[in-house]
Design an enzyme around this catalytic site. Structure first.
Site, short mmCIF file in Angstrom:
data_model
loop_
_atom_site.label_atom_id
_atom_site.label_comp_id
_atom_site.label_asym_id
_atom_site.label_seq_id
_atom_site.Cartn_x
_atom_site.Cartn_y
_atom_site.Cartn_z
N TYR A 34 -5.93 15.57 -7.56
CA TYR A 34 -5.38 14.84 -8.71
C TYR A 34 -4.54 15.78 -9.58
O TYR A 34 -3.39 15.48 -9.90
CB TYR A 34 -6.52 14.22 -9.53
CG TYR A 34 -6.04 13.28 -10.62
CD1 TYR A 34 -5.52 12.03 -10.29
CD2 TYR A 34 -6.09 13.63 -11.97
CE1 TYR A 34 -5.07 11.15 -11.27
CE2 TYR A 34 -5.65 12.76 -12.96
CZ TYR A 34 -5.14 11.52 -12.60
OH TYR A 34 -4.69 10.66 -13.58
N ASP A 45 0.87 -1.18 0.00
CA ASP A 45 0.00 0.00 0.00
C ASP A 45 0.91 1.23 0.00
O ASP A 45 1.52 1.57 1.02
CB ASP A 45 -0.91 0.01 1.23
CG ASP A 45 -1.88 1.19 1.20
OD1 ASP A 45 -1.68 2.12 0.37
OD2 ASP A 45 -2.82 1.19 2.01
N ASN A 87 3.73 4.30 -11.62
CA ASN A 87 2.45 4.33 -12.33
C ASN A 87 1.25 4.32 -11.39
O ASN A 87 0.19 4.84 -11.75
CB ASN A 87 2.39 3.11 -13.27
CG ASN A 87 0.99 2.87 -13.80
OD1 ASN A 87 0.52 3.56 -14.70
ND2 ASN A 87 0.29 1.91 -13.20
N LYS A 116 -0.45 15.62 -10.08
CA LYS A 116 0.12 15.34 -11.41
C LYS A 116 1.01 16.50 -11.87
O LYS A 116 2.04 16.28 -12.50
CB LYS A 116 -0.99 15.04 -12.42
CG LYS A 116 -1.76 13.74 -12.11
CD LYS A 116 -0.86 12.52 -12.06
CE LYS A 116 -1.62 11.22 -11.85
NZ LYS A 116 -0.77 10.04 -11.79
P1 NAP Z 1 -6.36 1.84 -12.46
O1 NAP Z 1 -6.88 0.88 -13.46
O2 NAP Z 1 -7.24 2.30 -11.37
O3 NAP Z 1 -5.01 1.23 -11.85
C1 NAP Z 1 -4.35 1.88 -10.79
C2 NAP Z 1 -3.31 0.97 -10.21
O4 NAP Z 1 -2.70 1.62 -9.09
C3 NAP Z 1 -3.91 -0.33 -9.71
O5 NAP Z 1 -3.05 -1.43 -9.93
C4 NAP Z 1 -4.05 -0.04 -8.21
O6 NAP Z 1 -4.07 -1.27 -7.50
C5 NAP Z 1 -2.80 0.79 -7.94
N1 NAP Z 1 -2.93 1.56 -6.71
C6 NAP Z 1 -3.90 2.45 -6.39
N2 NAP Z 1 -3.74 2.87 -5.13
C7 NAP Z 1 -2.64 2.25 -4.63
C8 NAP Z 1 -1.99 2.24 -3.38
N3 NAP Z 1 -2.44 2.97 -2.34
N4 NAP Z 1 -0.89 1.48 -3.21
C9 NAP Z 1 -0.43 0.71 -4.23
N5 NAP Z 1 -1.01 0.65 -5.44
C10 NAP Z 1 -2.12 1.41 -5.64
O7 NAP Z 1 -5.84 3.16 -13.16
P2 NAP Z 1 -5.07 3.48 -14.53
O8 NAP Z 1 -5.99 4.31 -15.33
O9 NAP Z 1 -4.41 2.29 -15.11
O10 NAP Z 1 -3.97 4.48 -13.93
C11 NAP Z 1 -2.57 4.25 -13.92
C12 NAP Z 1 -1.86 5.59 -13.88
O11 NAP Z 1 -2.16 6.31 -15.07
C13 NAP Z 1 -2.31 6.48 -12.71
O12 NAP Z 1 -1.21 7.15 -12.16
C14 NAP Z 1 -3.24 7.48 -13.38
O13 NAP Z 1 -3.31 8.69 -12.68
C15 NAP Z 1 -2.58 7.62 -14.74
N6 NAP Z 1 -3.47 8.15 -15.77
C16 NAP Z 1 -4.54 7.43 -16.21
C17 NAP Z 1 -5.36 7.96 -17.20
C18 NAP Z 1 -6.56 7.22 -17.73
O14 NAP Z 1 -7.31 7.81 -18.53
N7 NAP Z 1 -6.77 5.97 -17.39
C19 NAP Z 1 -5.09 9.22 -17.74
C20 NAP Z 1 -3.99 9.93 -17.25
C21 NAP Z 1 -3.18 9.38 -16.28
P3 NAP Z 1 -4.84 -1.49 -6.11
O15 NAP Z 1 -6.14 -0.75 -6.16
O16 NAP Z 1 -4.96 -2.97 -6.04
O17 NAP Z 1 -3.89 -0.97 -5.07
#
Ligand code: NAP
Length: 261
Positions: free
Chosen positions: A160, A65, A92, A164
């Protein structure tokens, strides 16, 4: 056959259980890297570890975590029990705004602190812990998953957008401090990408604007479609490879044209 771009490198990918992190872990493995995978949900990272292993590379699922400072600082030591060194760090893991979408005047302080811890402090702690050994070895990569929300405001997403923007600042300073050592440090700024986090955010935006989700999706960027996690992973492979050795301190938009500056 074309040479693999990350042959025998070791990558630590946070938030690797699903979405963009999972896609990066698999793309790295296809290019010859071994991968340490972290997230809170053990079942998800164990599943990805099995997929990496099926590609013929080593993988370790390390539940953590990252909102807990002691767990974040303890992670490099746990990785070191399985791998000789970390060549590529991908910060990430992140939490989006949709879990608690409020305007700043009404913001939840606990959610603010949680967002800073996961999205900004954890990347700082991991960079601090792992980059010195990279500079000693004369090769390393840090890839920070920022967002187009690191370059502009977003309604009801104060923590957020602040984290970022902060992550891009951390990227630029760390890049300056490591320039010329063989280590490069860059950020990727994805636009809307089809993941659990984004689909929740689209729901919030649809409610805020009183528009249906499918209309929001069609208007999300000039391409008129969500990006797929694998498309983000391709850029991460490039940044991690030797091909990108001349690039550092950048915050690269990959957003279907939603950001053009
Ligand atoms: P996601 O599907 O929600 O995946 C997020 C990952 O982070 C999951 O594996 C989650 O696993 C982990 N995580 C969250 N809280 C955590 C914690 N406290 N400790 C350890 N791990 C944690 O999101 P995603 O869209 O793939 O996002 C990945 C990255 O891309 C993020 O930084 C996000 O801000 C960035 N991003 C995404 C988008 C988009 O449109 N999807 C756009 C811009 C930037 P657990 O919940 O199991 O911990």
């Amino acid at each position: 056959m074309q040479a693999m771009k990350l042959h025998n490198k070791v990558a630590l990918v946070t938030g690797a259980g699903r979405g963009i992190g999972r896609a990066i872990a698999l793309a790295f493995a296809r290019e010859g890297a071994d991968v340490a995978l972290t997230a809170r949900t053990a079942a998800e990272i164990e599943q990805v570890a099995a997929e990496v292993t099926a590609l013929g590379r080593s993988a370790e699922a390390l539940p953590v975590d990252l909102s807990d400072r002691a767990q974040a600082t303890g992670l490099p030591g746990r990785v070191a029990r399985h791998f000789p060194a970390v060549d590529i760090l991908v910060n990430n893991a992140g939490i989006g705004s949709s879990a608690n979408p409020r305007r700043i005047a009404d913001y939840d302080d606990g959610f603010w602190d949680l967002s800073i811890a996961v999205n900004l402090t954890a990347p700082y702690l991991l960079t601090k812990a792992l980059v010195p050994a990279m500079t000693e070895r004369g090769w390393g990569r840090v890839i920070n998953m920022a967002s187009v929300a690191g370059k502009r405001g977003l309604l009801a997403a104060g923590a957020y957008t602040a984290t970022k923007h902060g992550l891009i600042g951390l990227t630029r300073t760390a890049a300056l401090e490591t320039a010329g050592t063989g280590v490069t440090i860059n950020a990727i700024c994805p636009g809307a990408t089809r993941t659990v986090m984004l689909l929740r955010r689209l729901q919030v935006d649809a409610e805020l604007r009183g528009e249906p989700v499918d209309k929001m999706e069609a208007n999300v960027n000039p391409l008129g479609r969500l990006l797929e996690p694998a498309e983000i992973a391709e850029l991460a492979v490039y940044l991690a490879s030797d091909d990108a050795r001349g690039m550092t301190g950048q915050a690269l938009n990959l957003s279907g044209g939603s950001t053009m500056h």
